[in-house]
Design a protein around this motif. Structure first.
Motif, PDB file in Angstrom:
ATOM      1  N   UNK A 117       0.831  -1.204   0.000  1.00  0.00           N
ATOM      2  CA  UNK A 117       0.000   0.000   0.000  1.00  0.00           C
ATOM      3  C   UNK A 117       0.865   1.254   0.000  1.00  0.00           C
ATOM      4  N   UNK A 118       1.943   1.237   0.778  1.00  0.00           N
ATOM      5  CA  UNK A 118       2.865   2.368   0.798  1.00  0.00           C
ATOM      6  C   UNK A 118       3.423   2.629  -0.598  1.00  0.00           C
ATOM      7  N   UNK A 119       3.804   1.569  -1.281  1.00  0.00           N
ATOM      8  CA  UNK A 119       4.320   1.704  -2.653  1.00  0.00           C
ATOM      9  C   UNK A 119       3.235   2.265  -3.572  1.00  0.00           C
ATOM     10  N   UNK A 120       1.998   1.777  -3.433  1.00  0.00           N
ATOM     11  CA  UNK A 120       0.887   2.266  -4.249  1.00  0.00           C
ATOM     12  C   UNK A 120       0.615   3.745  -3.980  1.00  0.00           C
ATOM     13  N   UNK A 126       2.942  10.508  -6.932  1.00  0.00           N
ATOM     14  CA  UNK A 126       3.793  10.907  -8.053  1.00  0.00           C
ATOM     15  C   UNK A 126       2.969  11.218  -9.296  1.00  0.00           C
ATOM     16  N   UNK A 127       1.866  10.515  -9.475  1.00  0.00           N
ATOM     17  CA  UNK A 127       1.043  10.666 -10.678  1.00  0.00           C
ATOM     18  C   UNK A 127      -0.251  11.436 -10.440  1.00  0.00           C
ATOM     19  N   UNK A 128      -0.316  12.138  -9.294  1.00  0.00           N
ATOM     20  CA  UNK A 128      -1.458  12.994  -8.965  1.00  0.00           C
ATOM     21  C   UNK A 128      -2.799  12.235  -8.981  1.00  0.00           C
ATOM     22  N   UNK A 129      -2.764  11.013  -8.462  1.00  0.00           N
ATOM     23  CA  UNK A 129      -3.992  10.220  -8.326  1.00  0.00           C
ATOM     24  C   UNK A 129      -4.515  10.454  -6.915  1.00  0.00           C
ATOM     25  N   UNK A 130      -5.761  10.858  -6.826  1.00  0.00           N
ATOM     26  CA  UNK A 130      -6.375  11.228  -5.547  1.00  0.00           C
ATOM     27  C   UNK A 130      -6.609  10.000  -4.661  1.00  0.00           C
ATOM     28  N   UNK A 131      -6.617  10.202  -3.329  1.00  0.00           N
ATOM     29  CA  UNK A 131      -6.839   9.081  -2.395  1.00  0.00           C
ATOM     30  C   UNK A 131      -8.153   8.335  -2.649  1.00  0.00           C
ATOM     31  N   UNK A 132      -9.195   9.058  -3.021  1.00  0.00           N
ATOM     32  CA  UNK A 132     -10.481   8.418  -3.286  1.00  0.00           C
ATOM     33  C   UNK A 132     -10.395   7.407  -4.416  1.00  0.00           C
ATOM     34  N   UNK A 133      -9.616   7.732  -5.450  1.00  0.00           N
ATOM     35  CA  UNK A 133      -9.444   6.819  -6.584  1.00  0.00           C
ATOM     36  C   UNK A 133      -8.655   5.581  -6.158  1.00  0.00           C
ATOM     37  N   UNK A 134      -7.654   5.790  -5.318  1.00  0.00           N
ATOM     38  CA  UNK A 134      -6.851   4.677  -4.811  1.00  0.00           C
ATOM     39  C   UNK A 134      -7.721   3.728  -3.974  1.00  0.00           C
ATOM     40  N   UNK A 136     -10.950   3.419  -4.205  1.00  0.00           N
ATOM     41  CA  UNK A 136     -11.876   2.796  -5.143  1.00  0.00           C
ATOM     42  C   UNK A 136     -11.225   1.588  -5.825  1.00  0.00           C
ATOM     43  N   UNK A 137      -9.969   1.739  -6.225  1.00  0.00           N
ATOM     44  CA  UNK A 137      -9.246   0.633  -6.861  1.00  0.00           C
ATOM     45  C   UNK A 137      -9.061  -0.539  -5.902  1.00  0.00           C
ATOM     46  N   UNK A 138      -8.722  -0.221  -4.665  1.00  0.00           N
ATOM     47  CA  UNK A 138      -8.553  -1.289  -3.660  1.00  0.00           C
ATOM     48  C   UNK A 138      -9.868  -2.042  -3.476  1.00  0.00           C
ATOM     49  N   UNK A 139     -10.972  -1.316  -3.373  1.00  0.00           N
ATOM     50  CA  UNK A 139     -12.283  -1.956  -3.214  1.00  0.00           C
ATOM     51  C   UNK A 139     -12.621  -2.838  -4.413  1.00  0.00           C
ATOM     52  N   UNK A 140     -12.322  -2.369  -5.611  1.00  0.00           N
ATOM     53  CA  UNK A 140     -12.604  -3.161  -6.814  1.00  0.00           C
ATOM     54  C   UNK A 140     -11.825  -4.468  -6.777  1.00  0.00           C
ATOM     55  N   UNK A 141     -10.531  -4.383  -6.494  1.00  0.00           N
ATOM     56  CA  UNK A 141      -9.717  -5.600  -6.467  1.00  0.00           C
ATOM     57  C   UNK A 141     -10.077  -6.523  -5.328  1.00  0.00           C
ATOM     58  N   UNK A 142     -10.424  -5.946  -4.171  1.00  0.00           N
ATOM     59  CA  UNK A 142     -10.764  -6.753  -3.013  1.00  0.00           C
ATOM     60  C   UNK A 142     -12.064  -7.518  -3.245  1.00  0.00           C
ATOM     61  N   UNK A 143     -13.039  -6.871  -3.848  1.00  0.00           N
ATOM     62  CA  UNK A 143     -14.334  -7.495  -4.057  1.00  0.00           C
ATOM     63  C   UNK A 143     -14.377  -8.368  -5.316  1.00  0.00           C
TER      64      UNK A 143
END
Length: 146
Positions: A117-120, A126-134, A136-143
């Motif tokens: 998660x730290x690496x993500x 670095x790529x200006x991806x907001x925490x909410x998007x991150x 959201x991605x975790x939830x998608x992969x987890x589910x």
């Protein structure tokens, strides 16, 4: 989806007539190697309390035969389980679930997750991806697996 649901039944002791039922699901539609599928499912059964300390596992030959896979594949899975402290194997006696502290294993796994998660987060920043998007991605992969 092509997967096998196999019920591995193994009579461990002729004196005690102990019968172990294990649902091992092997999927050919995944990039995950078969030995890892076996390892992960047995670990999950231990962590969920389905397999208790002292529970005998099927012999490598009988599990390989019931899953229609190579004994070498089962041996690799059992070797990984032993290395991670989930089973203890003795020549002539077989393999048994160890009396492992599940909390310790969970803490080790959580540390690995934290590192990923730290690496993500670093990549996201670095790529200006907001925490909410991150999240959201975790939830998608987890589910996704459910």
């Amino acid at each position: 989806m092509y997967s096998f649901v196999l019920y591995c039944i193994c009579v461990i002791s002729t004196l005690l007539k102990v019968v172990i039922y294990m649902d091992i699901i092997i999927s050919n539609n995944t990039a995950q190697p078969i030995y890892e599928q076996i390892t992960n499912q047995i670990k999950k059964m231990v962590m969920n309390g389905e397999l208790k300390a002292g529970t005998p596992l099927p012999s490598m030959r009988s599990l390989a035969k019931s899953l229609h896979i190579s004994v070498i594949t089962v041996q690799r899975a059992y070797d990984d389980l032993q290395k991670d402290g989930f089973i203890e194997s003795t020549i002539g006696r077989g393999s048994f679930i160890t009396d492992q502290d599940r909390r310790f294993y969970q803490e080790e796994q959580q540390k690995i997750i934290e590192d990923y998660i730290l690496k993500a987060v670093e990549i996201a920043k670095t790529n200006n991806i907001k925490p909410g998007k991150l999240i959201e991605l975790i939830n998608i992969f987890y589910l996704e697996e459910e």
